[in-house]
Design a protein around this motif. Structure first.
Motif, PDB file in Angstrom:
ATOM      1  N   THR A 162       0.842  -1.199   0.000  1.00 45.87           N
ATOM      2  CA  THR A 162       0.000   0.000   0.000  1.00 45.87           C
ATOM      3  C   THR A 162       0.871   1.241   0.000  1.00 45.87           C
ATOM      4  O   THR A 162       1.844   1.321   0.761  1.00 45.87           O
ATOM      5  CB  THR A 162      -0.923   0.014   1.240  1.00 45.87           C
ATOM      6  N   GLU A 163       0.554   2.173  -0.859  1.00 44.10           N
ATOM      7  CA  GLU A 163       1.216   3.469  -0.892  1.00 44.10           C
ATOM      8  C   GLU A 163       0.142   4.547  -0.964  1.00 44.10           C
ATOM      9  O   GLU A 163      -1.058   4.246  -1.063  1.00 44.10           O
ATOM     10  CB  GLU A 163       2.158   3.582  -2.099  1.00 44.10           C
ATOM     11  N   VAL A 164       0.576   5.803  -0.945  1.00 39.38           N
ATOM     12  CA  VAL A 164      -0.360   6.924  -0.991  1.00 39.38           C
ATOM     13  C   VAL A 164       0.073   7.889  -2.089  1.00 39.38           C
ATOM     14  O   VAL A 164       1.255   8.272  -2.171  1.00 39.38           O
ATOM     15  CB  VAL A 164      -0.415   7.666   0.366  1.00 39.38           C
ATOM     16  N   LEU A 165      -0.893   8.253  -2.958  1.00 38.21           N
ATOM     17  CA  LEU A 165      -0.700   9.271  -3.991  1.00 38.21           C
ATOM     18  C   LEU A 165       0.526   8.979  -4.852  1.00 38.21           C
ATOM     19  O   LEU A 165       0.586   7.942  -5.494  1.00 38.21           O
ATOM     20  CB  LEU A 165      -0.656  10.661  -3.350  1.00 38.21           C
ATOM     21  N   SER A 166       1.544   9.853  -4.876  1.00 41.35           N
ATOM     22  CA  SER A 166       2.662   9.641  -5.797  1.00 41.35           C
ATOM     23  C   SER A 166       3.473   8.401  -5.451  1.00 41.35           C
ATOM     24  O   SER A 166       4.192   7.864  -6.298  1.00 41.35           O
ATOM     25  CB  SER A 166       3.580  10.872  -5.811  1.00 41.35           C
ATOM     26  N   GLY A 167       3.354   7.912  -4.201  1.00 41.92           N
ATOM     27  CA  GLY A 167       4.062   6.691  -3.822  1.00 41.92           C
ATOM     28  C   GLY A 167       3.614   5.486  -4.622  1.00 41.92           C
ATOM     29  O   GLY A 167       4.393   4.559  -4.851  1.00 41.92           O
ATOM     30  N   VAL A 168       2.357   5.481  -5.080  1.00 42.66           N
ATOM     31  CA  VAL A 168       1.853   4.390  -5.910  1.00 42.66           C
ATOM     32  C   VAL A 168       2.572   4.394  -7.258  1.00 42.66           C
ATOM     33  O   VAL A 168       3.050   3.359  -7.735  1.00 42.66           O
ATOM     34  CB  VAL A 168       0.330   4.518  -6.119  1.00 42.66           C
ATOM     35  N   TRP A 169       2.665   5.567  -7.867  1.00 36.37           N
ATOM     36  CA  TRP A 169       3.348   5.681  -9.162  1.00 36.37           C
ATOM     37  C   TRP A 169       4.829   5.361  -9.018  1.00 36.37           C
ATOM     38  O   TRP A 169       5.433   4.741  -9.905  1.00 36.37           O
ATOM     39  CB  TRP A 169       3.170   7.091  -9.720  1.00 36.37           C
ATOM     40  N   GLU A 170       5.409   5.774  -7.917  1.00 33.41           N
ATOM     41  CA  GLU A 170       6.830   5.541  -7.693  1.00 33.41           C
ATOM     42  C   GLU A 170       7.131   4.042  -7.612  1.00 33.41           C
ATOM     43  O   GLU A 170       8.150   3.581  -8.136  1.00 33.41           O
ATOM     44  CB  GLU A 170       7.251   6.238  -6.404  1.00 33.41           C
ATOM     45  N   ALA A 171       6.252   3.279  -6.958  1.00 35.01           N
ATOM     46  CA  ALA A 171       6.456   1.832  -6.855  1.00 35.01           C
ATOM     47  C   ALA A 171       6.458   1.191  -8.236  1.00 35.01           C
ATOM     48  O   ALA A 171       7.226   0.258  -8.505  1.00 35.01           O
ATOM     49  CB  ALA A 171       5.364   1.221  -5.982  1.00 35.01           C
ATOM     50  N   LEU A 172       5.630   1.692  -9.126  1.00 35.45           N
ATOM     51  CA  LEU A 172       5.569   1.168 -10.490  1.00 35.45           C
ATOM     52  C   LEU A 172       6.814   1.572 -11.283  1.00 35.45           C
ATOM     53  O   LEU A 172       7.410   0.761 -11.993  1.00 35.45           O
ATOM     54  CB  LEU A 172       4.307   1.685 -11.180  1.00 35.45           C
ATOM     55  N   LEU A 173       7.220   2.818 -11.154  1.00 32.07           N
ATOM     56  CA  LEU A 173       8.379   3.323 -11.888  1.00 32.07           C
ATOM     57  C   LEU A 173       9.677   2.626 -11.483  1.00 32.07           C
ATOM     58  O   LEU A 173      10.536   2.356 -12.323  1.00 32.07           O
ATOM     59  CB  LEU A 173       8.523   4.833 -11.667  1.00 32.07           C
ATOM     60  N   THR A 174       9.829   2.332 -10.199  1.00 31.42           N
ATOM     61  CA  THR A 174      11.064   1.726  -9.704  1.00 31.42           C
ATOM     62  C   THR A 174      11.086   0.209  -9.861  1.00 31.42           C
ATOM     63  O   THR A 174      12.090  -0.431  -9.545  1.00 31.42           O
ATOM     64  CB  THR A 174      11.267   2.066  -8.217  1.00 31.42           C
ATOM     65  N   GLY A 175       9.990  -0.369 -10.356  1.00 31.86           N
ATOM     66  CA  GLY A 175       9.946  -1.809 -10.528  1.00 31.86           C
ATOM     67  C   GLY A 175       9.594  -2.574  -9.275  1.00 31.86           C
ATOM     68  O   GLY A 175       9.683  -3.808  -9.251  1.00 31.86           O
ATOM     69  N   GLU A 176       9.180  -1.887  -8.227  1.00 34.73           N
ATOM     70  CA  GLU A 176       8.781  -2.566  -6.996  1.00 34.73           C
ATOM     71  C   GLU A 176       7.394  -3.186  -7.127  1.00 34.73           C
ATOM     72  O   GLU A 176       7.010  -4.029  -6.312  1.00 34.73           O
ATOM     73  CB  GLU A 176       8.799  -1.585  -5.825  1.00 34.73           C
ATOM     74  N   ALA A 203      -5.199  14.725   7.127  1.00 38.41           N
ATOM     75  CA  ALA A 203      -4.736  14.415   5.769  1.00 38.41           C
ATOM     76  C   ALA A 203      -3.816  13.198   5.795  1.00 38.41           C
ATOM     77  O   ALA A 203      -3.051  12.999   6.747  1.00 38.41           O
ATOM     78  CB  ALA A 203      -4.002  15.606   5.173  1.00 38.41           C
ATOM     79  N   VAL A 204      -3.896  12.396   4.740  1.00 33.16           N
ATOM     80  CA  VAL A 204      -2.997  11.250   4.587  1.00 33.16           C
ATOM     81  C   VAL A 204      -1.745  11.717   3.862  1.00 33.16           C
ATOM     82  O   VAL A 204      -1.820  12.362   2.814  1.00 33.16           O
ATOM     83  CB  VAL A 204      -3.672  10.113   3.797  1.00 33.16           C
ATOM     84  N   ALA A 205      -0.582  11.388   4.417  1.00 33.06           N
ATOM     85  CA  ALA A 205       0.684  11.841   3.828  1.00 33.06           C
ATOM     86  C   ALA A 205       0.988  11.118   2.530  1.00 33.06           C
ATOM     87  O   ALA A 205       0.801   9.901   2.422  1.00 33.06           O
ATOM     88  CB  ALA A 205       1.820  11.612   4.820  1.00 33.06           C
ATOM     89  N   ASP A 206       1.423  11.863   1.539  1.00 28.26           N
ATOM     90  CA  ASP A 206       1.914  11.280   0.293  1.00 28.26           C
ATOM     91  C   ASP A 206       3.158  10.458   0.630  1.00 28.26           C
ATOM     92  O   ASP A 206       4.089  10.950   1.259  1.00 28.26           O
ATOM     93  CB  ASP A 206       2.254  12.407  -0.687  1.00 28.26           C
ATOM     94  N   SER A 207       3.177   9.186   0.208  1.00 21.24           N
ATOM     95  CA  SER A 207       4.302   8.308   0.560  1.00 21.24           C
ATOM     96  C   SER A 207       5.436   8.337  -0.458  1.00 21.24           C
ATOM     97  O   SER A 207       6.422   7.612  -0.313  1.00 21.24           O
ATOM     98  CB  SER A 207       3.806   6.869   0.738  1.00 21.24           C
ATOM     99  N   GLY A 208       5.312   9.146  -1.500  1.00 23.21           N
ATOM    100  CA  GLY A 208       6.375   9.242  -2.496  1.00 23.21           C
ATOM    101  C   GLY A 208       7.630   9.860  -1.918  1.00 23.21           C
ATOM    102  O   GLY A 208       7.578  10.719  -1.032  1.00 23.21           O
ATOM    103  N   ARG A 209       8.777   9.428  -2.454  1.00 18.78           N
ATOM    104  CA  ARG A 209      10.050   9.974  -1.989  1.00 18.78           C
ATOM    105  C   ARG A 209      10.809  10.712  -3.092  1.00 18.78           C
ATOM    106  O   ARG A 209      11.540  11.649  -2.814  1.00 18.78           O
ATOM    107  CB  ARG A 209      10.915   8.834  -1.435  1.00 18.78           C
ATOM    108  N   ALA A 210      10.638  10.271  -4.330  1.00 20.04           N
ATOM    109  CA  ALA A 210      11.368  10.891  -5.434  1.00 20.04           C
ATOM    110  C   ALA A 210      10.479  11.792  -6.287  1.00 20.04           C
ATOM    111  O   ALA A 210      10.912  12.857  -6.727  1.00 20.04           O
ATOM    112  CB  ALA A 210      12.020   9.814  -6.305  1.00 20.04           C
ATOM    113  N   LEU A 211       9.246  11.381  -6.512  1.00 18.02           N
ATOM    114  CA  LEU A 211       8.335  12.177  -7.334  1.00 18.02           C
ATOM    115  C   LEU A 211       7.793  13.363  -6.544  1.00 18.02           C
ATOM    116  O   LEU A 211       7.745  13.319  -5.303  1.00 18.02           O
ATOM    117  CB  LEU A 211       7.161  11.307  -7.810  1.00 18.02           C
TER     118      LEU A 211
END
Length: 306
Positions: free
Chosen positions: A128-142, A202-210
């Motif tokens: 489970t990720e939040v907001l941009s963290g979801v896209w980041e998991a896909l981009l990084t191959g996770e 508010a739920v924190a965005d879990s993205g780190r790079a995006l």
């Protein structure tokens, strides 16, 4: 003789069948062949594996230890064999699915149960990720598949040409507070000025790079930031703040009187939820989930009002 899977199978069968003769019948071998294998293994290991006194072949403590650990190897070998066969037929060994926390995991359980009935053997790994963290998991191959990703994706998703994105559905937002919250008794529609003086959850965005995504917050509004949608619900149920929730998530609490829906002067527009995956992926498990995610009933269950 080195310890082999075949010798472990012979030990296992003798123990299960109770005698060398019965094991020979099961394995379609002559008893002397089994006797030779066991004696050669005993010589090589310099241990006695069976107590041959009596009518039943009984393992010695050393034999029991060897067989107990050896059965783990037999199961692992059988599992490896099945995975190789499944892979040859196009089924992935594992499918990694990342979900936005906006979708309650229990909504996925019927899909998982339906997939189990396929007996494909593919392991499912959810995160489970939040907001941009979801896209980041896909981009990084996770992750191999993203479900419930916010909007239609960041620029790297579209510019690379390596990903496919399609809408899952629109999310209807509802502004809710606990019955004891000061906003609960104010006349509707609530103006922004009335909402702004109260803390938002508010739920924190879990993205780190995006670049991180934020929405639904008013300028200058105090904010309680929590890690998951479940935590946001809990905080709002406790009256610790106000905010929007997906109607599909809030509906049971509103019906039970645990949350109060309030109309606002400036309604929050519906949010777009997406499904995304790497376009080069060809596995049958991925295709199975993508096909089910086009079903309107499934879409409504995940992000709609059911």
């Amino acid at each position: 003789m080195n310890l082999t899977l075949e010798s472990l199978r012979i030990l296992d069968t003798i123990d299960r069948r109770g005698s060398f003769a019965a094991a020979a019948v099961t394995l379609d071998r002559v008893p002397s062949a089994l006797t030779y294998t066991v004696r050669k293994l005993e010589e090589d290991l310099d241990v006695l594996l069976f107590d041959r006194r009596g009518h039943r072949a009984k393992l010695t403590p050393a034999g029991l230890e060897l067989l107990t650990e050896g059965r783990h190897l037999l199961r692992a070998a059988a599992d490896l064999e099945q995975r190789v066969k499944r892979t040859a037929k196009g089924w992935e060994v594992e499918l990694r699915i990342v979900m936005d926390s906006i979708i309650p995991f229990e909504k996925m359980l019927p899909l998982i149960a339906a997939f189990d009935r396929e007996s494909a053997g593919t392991r499912l790994r959810f995160s489970t990720e939040v907001l941009s963290g979801v896209w980041e998991a896909l981009l990084t191959g996770e992750a191999d598949l993203a479900i419930g990703a916010a909007y239609d994706g960041p620029e790297p998703i579209h510019m690379s040409g390596e990903f496919r994105v399609r809408p899952l559905g629109e999310i209807e937002w509802v502004f809710v507070v606990a019955p004891g919250h000061p906003l609960a008794t104010l006349p509707e529609p609530l103006p922004a000025s009335a909402i702004q003086i109260h803390r938002a959850v508010a739920v924190a965005d879990s993205g780190r790079a995006l670049p991180r995504i934020t929405f639904g917050l008013l300028t200058g509004q105090e904010t309680l930031t929590v890690p998951t949608m479940e935590a946001k619900i809990a905080a709002q149920l406790a009256g610790l703040g106000c905010g929007h929730l997906p109607r599909v998530v809030a509906a049971p609490y509103i019906a039970a009187g645990a949350l109060v829906e309030k109309k606002t002067l400036e309604a929050k527009p519906p949010g777009t939820s997406s499904v995304a995956w790497r376009s080069t992926s060809r596995g049958k498990c991925l295709k199975w989930f993508l096909a089910r995610l086009t079903d309107p009933a499934v879409q409504r269950s995940l992000v709609g009002s059911e």
